[in-house]
Design an enzyme around this catalytic site. Structure first.
Site, PDB file in Angstrom:
ATOM      1  N   ASP A  61     -26.312 -35.596  21.468  1.00  0.00           N
ATOM      2  CA  ASP A  61     -26.372 -34.583  20.390  1.00  0.00           C
ATOM      3  C   ASP A  61     -26.310 -33.184  21.001  1.00  0.00           C
ATOM      4  OD1 ASP A  61     -26.746 -36.608  18.561  1.00  0.00           O
ATOM      5  OD2 ASP A  61     -28.943 -36.468  18.591  1.00  0.00           O
TER       6      ASP A  61
ATOM      7  N   HIS B 203     -30.827 -36.346  11.330  1.00  0.00           N
ATOM      8  CA  HIS B 203     -29.421 -35.905  11.239  1.00  0.00           C
ATOM      9  C   HIS B 203     -28.970 -35.904   9.779  1.00  0.00           C
ATOM     10  CE1 HIS B 203     -28.600 -35.922  15.509  1.00  0.00           C
ATOM     11  NE2 HIS B 203     -28.804 -37.251  15.657  1.00  0.00           N
TER      12      HIS B 203
ATOM     13  N   THR C 139       2.374 -43.833  17.004  1.00  0.00           N
ATOM     14  CA  THR C 139       2.570 -43.073  15.766  1.00  0.00           C
ATOM     15  C   THR C 139       3.831 -43.505  15.017  1.00  0.00           C
ATOM     16  OG1 THR C 139       3.506 -41.357  17.165  1.00  0.00           O
ATOM     17  CG2 THR C 139       1.270 -41.010  16.381  1.00  0.00           C
ATOM     18  N   GLY C 140       4.536 -44.470  15.541  1.00  0.00           N
ATOM     19  CA  GLY C 140       5.673 -45.024  14.810  1.00  0.00           C
ATOM     20  C   GLY C 140       7.033 -44.535  15.282  1.00  0.00           C
ATOM     21  N   LYS C 141       7.136 -44.114  16.525  1.00  0.00           N
ATOM     22  CA  LYS C 141       8.427 -43.614  17.040  1.00  0.00           C
ATOM     23  C   LYS C 141       9.451 -44.754  17.122  1.00  0.00           C
ATOM     24  CE  LYS C 141       6.451 -41.908  20.729  1.00  0.00           C
ATOM     25  NZ  LYS C 141       5.044 -42.160  20.383  1.00  0.00           N
ATOM     26  N   THR C 142       9.009 -45.867  17.677  1.00  0.00           N
ATOM     27  CA  THR C 142       9.914 -47.012  17.781  1.00  0.00           C
ATOM     28  C   THR C 142      10.309 -47.490  16.386  1.00  0.00           C
ATOM     29  OG1 THR C 142       8.659 -47.639  19.727  1.00  0.00           O
ATOM     30  CG2 THR C 142      10.181 -49.270  18.887  1.00  0.00           C
TER      31      THR C 142
ATOM     32  N   GLU D 240     -32.236 -40.703  13.234  1.00  0.00           N
ATOM     33  CA  GLU D 240     -31.003 -40.725  12.431  1.00  0.00           C
ATOM     34  C   GLU D 240     -31.236 -40.093  11.053  1.00  0.00           C
ATOM     35  OE1 GLU D 240     -28.334 -41.293  13.905  1.00  0.00           O
ATOM     36  OE2 GLU D 240     -29.117 -42.291  15.668  1.00  0.00           O
TER      37      GLU D 240
HETATM   38  N1  LIG Z   1       3.849 -44.366  10.490  1.00  0.00           N
HETATM   39  C1  LIG Z   1       3.708 -45.688  10.509  1.00  0.00           C
HETATM   40  N2  LIG Z   1       3.893 -46.407   9.408  1.00  0.00           N
HETATM   41  C2  LIG Z   1       3.737 -47.736   9.427  1.00  0.00           C
HETATM   42  N3  LIG Z   1       3.401 -48.420  10.513  1.00  0.00           N
HETATM   43  C3  LIG Z   1       3.193 -47.762  11.651  1.00  0.00           C
HETATM   44  C4  LIG Z   1       3.347 -46.365  11.709  1.00  0.00           C
HETATM   45  N4  LIG Z   1       3.086 -45.979  12.953  1.00  0.00           N
HETATM   46  C5  LIG Z   1       2.807 -47.066  13.654  1.00  0.00           C
HETATM   47  N5  LIG Z   1       2.869 -48.151  12.876  1.00  0.00           N
HETATM   48  C6  LIG Z   1       2.590 -49.533  13.295  1.00  0.00           C
HETATM   49  O1  LIG Z   1       2.256 -49.520  14.646  1.00  0.00           O
HETATM   50  C7  LIG Z   1       3.168 -50.273  15.408  1.00  0.00           C
HETATM   51  C8  LIG Z   1       3.463 -49.582  16.706  1.00  0.00           C
HETATM   52  O2  LIG Z   1       4.135 -48.397  16.458  1.00  0.00           O
HETATM   53  P1  LIG Z   1       5.335 -47.901  17.371  1.00  0.00           P
HETATM   54  O3  LIG Z   1       5.603 -48.882  18.426  1.00  0.00           O
HETATM   55  O4  LIG Z   1       6.450 -47.528  16.503  1.00  0.00           O
HETATM   56  O5  LIG Z   1       4.676 -46.652  18.006  1.00  0.00           O
HETATM   57  P2  LIG Z   1       5.292 -45.706  19.117  1.00  0.00           P
HETATM   58  O6  LIG Z   1       5.086 -44.329  18.649  1.00  0.00           O
HETATM   59  O7  LIG Z   1       6.652 -46.119  19.443  1.00  0.00           O
HETATM   60  O8  LIG Z   1       4.291 -46.030  20.291  1.00  0.00           O
HETATM   61  P3  LIG Z   1       4.558 -45.844  21.843  1.00  0.00           P
HETATM   62  O9  LIG Z   1       4.679 -44.404  22.107  1.00  0.00           O
HETATM   63  O10 LIG Z   1       3.303 -46.418  22.427  1.00  0.00           O
HETATM   64  O11 LIG Z   1       5.778 -46.629  22.122  1.00  0.00           O
HETATM   65  C9  LIG Z   1       4.401 -50.378  14.542  1.00  0.00           C
HETATM   66  O12 LIG Z   1       5.081 -51.555  14.811  1.00  0.00           O
HETATM   67  C10 LIG Z   1       3.831 -50.387  13.160  1.00  0.00           C
HETATM   68  O13 LIG Z   1       3.433 -51.687  12.798  1.00  0.00           O
HETATM   69 ZN   LIG Z   2     -28.647 -38.237  17.427  1.00  0.00          ZN
END
Ligand SMILES: Nc1ncnc2c1ncn2[C@@H]1O[C@H](COP(=O)(O)OP(=O)(O)OP(=O)(O)O)[C@@H](O)[C@H]1O
Ligand SMILES: [Zn+2]
Length: 715
Positions: free
Chosen positions: A619, A545, A325-328, A542
């Site tokens: 389903d 549905h 989710t982009g923590k790093t 399909e």
């Molecule tokens: N919110 C965001 N905006 C833009 N790019 C994103 C975002 N989140 C993730 N990414 C893309 O995904 C890649 C991996 O994300 P990142 O390593 O920051 O996730 P993380 O939360 O640290 O994951 P983990 O918990 O697995 O370490 C980033 O290098 C970036 O390219």
């Molecule tokens: Zn079905």
């Protein structure tokens, strides 16, 4: 005459002529071996008067024999001249000098035991041996001669300085190989030899032989020295190679290398990464997290400002959220915004099998960081270093590592300029000591992006590739509920790859949809041969549905219908929520159940009860889950009331059967509603199924055209 000088260091000296005679050719000399002890008494007088004048004395030291002990002379002669006769009474041609006794030894010691060998008849029999040969033999004397060569070289060199005339003299008297040897850098030796021969009055006739023998012996000693040096060099080389290979192996071995690097301090280098190029601009869809971290950036930019006001910022910030989710990225952006060094470490790096390795790595990291403050330390997967698994056998030293981390965090003041950002997917797994105030006391949640966030992220990554203007990132965003930033980035990348494989110039919605389905349901299975009958069943299933979804008010809008096998499915219909649903109404849940029922209802209506298939199991799973949650969790059953039933297995049989009854009613009603809709729209159902059989995949617009009874453009 033999004379043994018994001064400070006993030296064996022999008249050279005797030696030469003895070793060379005794000819008409003779020895009377009537040894007489009484003759001893005269020996000193005679030796003193006669030795210097008539008999040149050869000091055995010059022959490399000074260390020869008296008792060893027998051995020497024995080895040089094997089979020598010990019979002292054998008459000999051995020339004796005019001394009181027949030998020096007799004169000196009054007995002839030791030197008798030199006068023996056996020696006589050796007369064909030249001095040259004897001298060469001396070099084979295992102890005295060889070692002597080494030992006296220096002293001899010191004693005997060479002159050019002597060298010249030697040049024309010595054989060529001797010249080569003598002319190298052995001037002093030549001088020594010449001097020796002069002082000892070696007869002209024997000089050549003497020199040759001497040189041969010396050369052999040299060769041995050379050999020894070579083997020494070879041994050193082998030891060096083994050492290099050993150290390499040590570093390659994952276990040993950790120990080696840590104990040697090689592990201490922690390189910061300057993150100038990553800013908050690069992180999309996590606005709240960015806002919270903005003040940390301000602090890092200007720590004094905070100190003056007395404000305290947290030392540690914990970023919590699902993977990708982009923590790093956020942590890097904090360092990048503040333009400070960024130290990255993964929690698993500290999780070592060896005692103290993890702790020492933590120490190194903090030492480096403090020296470069202000800076950001980022510890990814904090739960793997700061987890609660104290003293687990799998992680025997985790407690030590946590303690070290705590100690380091306590070890610097809040305003020192070091900010530690930790990231974890499981905050509940963290050790309580880590999340108390003064450590990781600020928590920032980084959730999966919502539809708006996903649209932003998709736009961000689409701008890095060539894409068609018809692409609507929002539609893709709506169909990718639950995707993380990393997954969205991957989706765009896969679409670009697909376009490249298909030879397209830019990415269109088709490629984006394709990669979305691939991520959601696995790759297409085009190679699978599906017969027409199964294709027809799938098409009606399909379409069933799709018809329910289309004609049910609270159902999600249709995005796509396909009969292309993908992953484990033979076909599917995808629905798109207009927005991320944070809450769902009862009507919406019932509509979802109805849509799920549409497939089986279609099979039954078109092919008859006997020809329904197993294809509807997932389903029913889906519909049953919804119904069960409505009854047991959402309080949506009138009969069971507003109550949750978490562990249905522990409930009374009555309650259990009541729950089952309610679920069954919900599912039955749903089935009936679906049947009603399909019966009502049988024509549309048939048209849609035939369109699917023709076109395989239909998007939302095409489905609408077909259901409105219009003709589809031929693709
Ligand atoms: N919110 C965001 N905006 C833009 N790019 C994103 C975002 N989140 C993730 N990414 C893309 O995904 C890649 C991996 O994300 P990142 O390593 O920051 O996730 P993380 O939360 O640290 O994951 P983990 O918990 O697995 O370490 C980033 O290098 C970036 O390219
Ligand atoms: Zn079905």
């Amino acid at each position: 005459m033999f004379s043994l000088s018994s001064t400070v260091q006993p030296q064996v000296t022999v008249p050279l002529s005797h030696l030469i005679n003895a070793f060379h050719s005794p000819k008409n000399t003779s020895i009377s071996v009537s040894a007489s002890i009484s003759q001893n008494q005269h020996r000193d007088v005679v030796s003193e008067h006669e030795a210097p004048s008539n008999e040149p004395i050869l000091n055995l030291r010059d022959l490399g024999l000074s260390e020869l002990k008296i008792g060893q002379i027998d051995q020497l002669v024995d080895s040089l001249l094997p089979g020598i006769c010990k019979d002292k009474n054998v008459s000999s041609h051995w020339h004796t000098s005019h001394v009181s006794a027949q030998s020096f030894f007799e004169n000196k010691y009054g007995c002839l035991d030791i030197f008798s060998t030199l006068r023996s008849s056996c020696l006589y029999r050796q007369h064909s041996r030249t001095l040259k040969r004897i001298c060469s033999d001396l070099q084979y004397w295992p102890v005295f001669v060889q070692s002597r060569g080494f030992k006296t070289l220096k002293s001899r060199t010191r004693r005997l300085q060479s002159t050019s005339e002597r060298l010249a003299e030697t040049q024309h008297t010595a054989p060529s190989f001797v010249k080569g040897f003598l002319l190298r850098d052995r001037g002093s030796d030549i001088e020594s030899l010449d001097k020796l021969m002069k002082t000892k009055n070696i007869p002209e006739a024997h000089q050549d032989a003497f020199k040759t023998g001497f040189a041969e012996g010396f050369l052999k000693a040299q060769a041995l020295t050379q050999k020894t040096n070579d083997s020494l060099r070879r041994t050193r080389l082998i030891v060096f190679i083994l050492l290099v290979v050993g150290i390499y192996g040590l570093l390659k071995n994952p276990f040993l290398s950790v120990r080696f690097r840590t104990t040697t301090g090689l592990d201490s280098a922690v390189d910061p990464v300057q993150m100038k190029n990553v800013t908050f601009e690069h992180v999309k869809g996590v606005e709240e997290a960015k806002q919270e971290l903005q003040e940390v950036v301000e602090f890092l930019k200007n720590p004094q400002k905070f100190t003056v006001l007395g404000g305290k910022l947290p030392k540690g910030i914990l970023l919590v959220g699902p993977p990708g989710t982009g923590k790093t990225l956020l942590a890097r952006a904090v360092a990048g915004e503040a333009d400070v060094p960024f130290y990255y470490a993964s929690g698993s790096e500290f999780d070592e099998m060896f005692v103290g390795v993890g702790a020492s790595r933590i120490r190194n990291l903090f030492r480096e960081a403090k020296a470069n403050a202000p800076c950001v330390i980022f510890i990814d997967e904090l739960d793997s270093v700061g987890g609660k698994r104290i003293e687990s056998p799998m992680h025997p030293y985790s407690r030590q590592t946590i303690n070290q981390l705590l100690a380091e965090m306590d070890g610097f003041k809040p305003n020192e300029g070091v900010i530690i950002i930790g990231a974890t997917n499981f905050p509940e797994a963290l050790d309580n000591a880590l999340i108390r105030p003064g450590r990781f006391d600020m928590q920032v949640t980084v959730p999966r992006p919502d539809v708006k966030g996903r649209t932003e992220i998709l736009k961000w990554y689409l701008n890095k590739i060539k894409f068609d203007q018809s692409v609507d990132p929002e539609i893709i965003a709506r169909g990718t509920v639950g995707f993380s930033g990393a997954e969205l980035e991957n989706l765009v990348n896969q679409a670009a790859l697909k376009a490249a494989v298909d030879g397209k110039e830019m990415v269109t919605m088709k490629e984006l949809e394709f990669s979305k389905d691939k991520i959601l349901m696995g790759p297409e299975r085009r190679s699978v041969e599906i017969d027409n009958k199964n294709k027809t069943i799938t098409a009606y299933h399909e379409s069933g549905h799709a018809i329910i979804a289309y004609y049910t008010k609270d159902a999600m809008p249709i995005n796509k219908a396909t009969i292309m096998p993908r992953g484990p499915t033979l076909g599917h219909v995808s629905l798109l929520p207009e927005n991320d649903r944070w809450n769902e109404t009862r009507a919406q849940l019932l509509a979802q159940m109805d849509v799920s029922m549409g497939g089986r209802v279609a099979e039954e209506l078109i092919f008859g009860t006997d020809y329904i298939t197993t294809g509807a199991s997932s389903d029913f799973d889906n519909a049953t889950k919804i119904a069960k949650r409505m009854v047991t969790k959402f309080g949506m059953s009138e009969k069971l009331g507003v109550m949750t039933y978490s562990d249905t297995g522990k409930l009374s049989p009555e309650t259990q059967s009541a729950i089952e009854q309610e679920i069954r009613i919900l599912l039955r009603d749903s089935y009936e509603r679906a049947k009603h809709i399909l019966k009502t729209h049988a024509k549309e159902h048939k048209n849609l199924a035939e369109a699917l059989l023709t076109y395989e995949t239909l998007d939302a617009k095409e489905i609408q055209i077909v259901l409105e009874g219009k003709k589809l453009d031929v693709r």
